[in-house]
Structure formats: structure tokens, C-alpha cells
Design an enzyme around this catalytic site. Structure first.
Site, PDB file in Angstrom:
ATOM      1  N   GLU A   1      -1.550   0.296   8.074  1.00 33.98           N
ATOM      2  CA  GLU A   1      -0.833  -0.685   7.364  1.00 33.98           C
ATOM      3  C   GLU A   1       0.067  -0.139   6.588  1.00 33.98           C
ATOM      4  OE1 GLU A   1      -1.208  -5.021   4.596  1.00 33.98           O
ATOM      5  OE2 GLU A   1      -3.086  -3.585   5.062  1.00 33.98           O
TER       6      GLU A   1
ATOM      7  N   GLU B   1       2.357 -11.533   5.513  1.00 33.61           N
ATOM      8  CA  GLU B   1       1.200 -10.657   6.272  1.00 33.61           C
ATOM      9  C   GLU B   1       1.981 -10.952   8.011  1.00 33.61           C
ATOM     10  OE1 GLU B   1      -1.149  -9.268   5.492  1.00 33.61           O
ATOM     11  OE2 GLU B   1      -1.706  -9.987   3.528  1.00 33.61           O
TER      12      GLU B   1
ATOM     13  N   HIS C   1       0.893  -1.318  -0.001  1.00 29.31           N
ATOM     14  CA  HIS C   1       0.031   0.100  -0.027  1.00 29.31           C
ATOM     15  C   HIS C   1       0.850   1.129  -0.058  1.00 29.31           C
ATOM     16  CE1 HIS C   1      -3.086  -3.153   0.726  1.00 29.31           C
ATOM     17  NE2 HIS C   1      -2.431  -3.406   1.770  1.00 29.31           N
TER      18      HIS C   1
END
Length: 293
Positions: free
Chosen positions: A120, A257, A83
């Protein structure tokens, strides 16, 4: 600064030479008077050391030798911070779809966040910086897909192309999950076998799995956390065919993750700078063992 010594040139007259024993005799013996010459004990002399017989110049490391001795010298790693902090202001742009081989998919997303609004995107950039520094210290060339230096993105297809263009030995996309509370732990996402349109992972499925397994092992050791209790059946590994960053990669690549931002206990770890350093160390160690074979 280099030292320079001055060479004292002494010209002897024929008469003076005749007065010195051995001068011009052809024996090669140095005149006794020359032993007192200030040039014979110069600290910067280039010849062999009188005691050790070692030539300092010959034993000095060649230029670049120190870097060549580093364990990851000559290897290229692409680090992909998941992101972008700017994605929140560019939702129309990131919602545009791109081709990932199997189907069209959104360019990117905003990512998730903790209940305290630690995003995030902020997490992945911080861990990626720490990871970059650790890898560079071992001699690797490290390329970031972005450094919050663009308004949004890059899109998932461009992220894959950046790794391909760098001819990376390994690519790791850093993320944090947004699952339900109670879901804890990390997992590594591996590319599935995909051969559709522009996507062909046939050459990277094997090496990507090895890369993912090494990262999972070292991440658990460095952070003290466990594989996810909600995905991967306790292995810490998950295989997916719907991620453009994996489908379009032609070099070994995995997603990590690091934990679940929506679980309070995991969120507390992810928000802690000391823990993020451990996370970066675990990823770096996993990449290192993979690259060293």
C-alpha cells in the site's frame, strides 16, 4: 535574448537645415530625407504597428499572467500518501501512541499489500506523485506530507498538522484497503463531528463532505470502478470519528481508499500503472471541481 537597435544621431548644420523644406518651420512635419533613415523601419521598434495600430509592448502578457490564468492558481492542496515504505523497519516507532482527541492511537501502521506483495505504501506514493503533477499543471501549490524521505511516518497527528500549517484549501489522504476477498470498489472517508480535547471538526465537516462527494463522482468516472460493495451502502462515502488525520484537521480533508488490495480483481487494477494514472486523474478532477466551486 532582447534585441537592441542603434540610434543614429544626425546633426544638421544650419545651412543644411535651411536647404530642407519645412525644417524649423514649426509645422511638426518630418523632413523628407528622414523617411530614408534606417531607424524608421526597425523590427524592434516600440511604437504601434503601422498596419494594426497595436503596440506590441502594451499587448504582451504581464509577468505571471500565464500562471494566474491557470484554474487552480493561488490554491494549496496537501496530498498525504498513506503510510511510508520505511514503516516496516520501524515497527516500534510507529506503534507508539499519539493523542487524536478522542483517544490515544498508534502513530502509524505499515499498511496492507496485494498477494504479490505490492505494498500500500508503494501504491499511495505512486498515485500521490501522479496527483501532484496533475494539480501543479493546473497551477496549484502542492505539498506532500512525506516523499519516502524520512525513516518512518509521519505520525497521524503530524500529518494533520502539516495540512493545517499549509492552510490547505483541500487535503486528500491516499490509501488502499485491506478487506476480505470479494469486497471490491473504492470509498471516501469523511470526518465525523468530533469535539474532544484537541479535536474539533465542526468547521470542516460540511466542506469535507462536499470535497469527498466530488472526488467520489470523478474517481468513478475516471477509473470505471464502482463504490465499495462492503461499506457505505453503495454511496462510496463513509463517516468515521476514529482517524487522527481527520479529527485533528482544521482544513477540509478526506481519506480515499482507492480499492481493496486483498481482492484479486481490485489488486490487478491497483497494480497497473495505467489504472493508477486514471485514479490520479479522477482525484485531481474531484479536487478541481471542489476548489472551483
Amino acid at each position: 535574448m532582447p534585441h537592441h537597435r542603434k540610434i543614429l544621431a544626425v546633426t544638421l548644420s544650419a545651412a543644411a537645415c535651411a536647404a530642407l523644406a519645412g525644417c524649423g518651420s514649426g509645422s511638426g512635419a518630418a523632413p523628407r530625407a528622414a523617411a530614408k533613415s534606417p531607424t524608421t523601419k526597425s523590427p524592434t521598434a516600440k511604437g504601434p504597428d503601422a498596419k494594426s495600430g497595436v503596440n506590441p509592448a502594451a499587448s504582451a502578457p504581464a509577468p505571471g499572467a500565464a500562471r494566474a490564468a491557470l484554474p487552480l492558481a493561488g490554491r494549496t492542496v496537501v496530498v498525504d500518501p498513506g503510510h511510508n515504505p520505511g514503516n516496516f523497519q520501524h515497527t516500534a516507532d510507529i506503534n507508539k501512541k499519539v493523542d487524536i482527541g478522542t483517544h490515544p492511537k498508534e502513530c502509524d501502521t505499515t499498511g496492507t499489500s496485494t498477494a504479490d506483495n505490492y505494498t500500500e505504501a508503494a501504491f499511495t506514493l505512486d498515485v500521490s506523485h501522479r496527483l501532484r503533477d496533475l494539480l501543479k499543471a493546473q497551477g496549484a501549490t502542492v505539498v506532500l506530507t512525506h516523499d519516502a524521505d524520512r525513516p518512518f511516518g509521519p505520525c497521524i497527528d503530524e500529518r494533520a498538522r502539516l495540512g493545517n500549517a499549509a492552510k490547505a484549501d483541500a487535503v486528500v489522504s491516499v490509501h488502499a484497503d485491506g478487506s476480505a476477498a470479494g469486497h471490491r470498489g473504492f470509498h471516501v472517508i469523511l470526518p465525523a463531528l468530533v469535539q474532544s480535547g484537541a479535536a474539533d471538526t465542526s468547521k470542516i465537516v460540511g466542506p469535507s463532505r462536499t470535497l469527498g462527494e466530488r472526488i467520489a463522482t470523478h474517481f468513478a468516472s475516471a477509473t470505471g470502478t464502482s463504490p465499495a460493495n462492503y461499506i457505505g451502502s453503495g454511496t462510496g462515502l463513509d463517516i468515521r470519528s476514529d482517524l487522527g488525520g481527520l479529527n485533528l484537521s482544521t482544513v477540509p480533508k478526506v481519506f480515499l481508499e482507492c480499492g481493496n488490495m486483498r481482492d484479486p480483481k481490485d489488486a490487478a487494477l491497483l497494480s497497473n500503472a495505467a489504472w493508477r494514472q486514471k485514479a490520479a486523474r479522477g482525484i485531481a478532477d474531484g479536487i478541481g471541481t471542489y476548489l472551483k466551486g
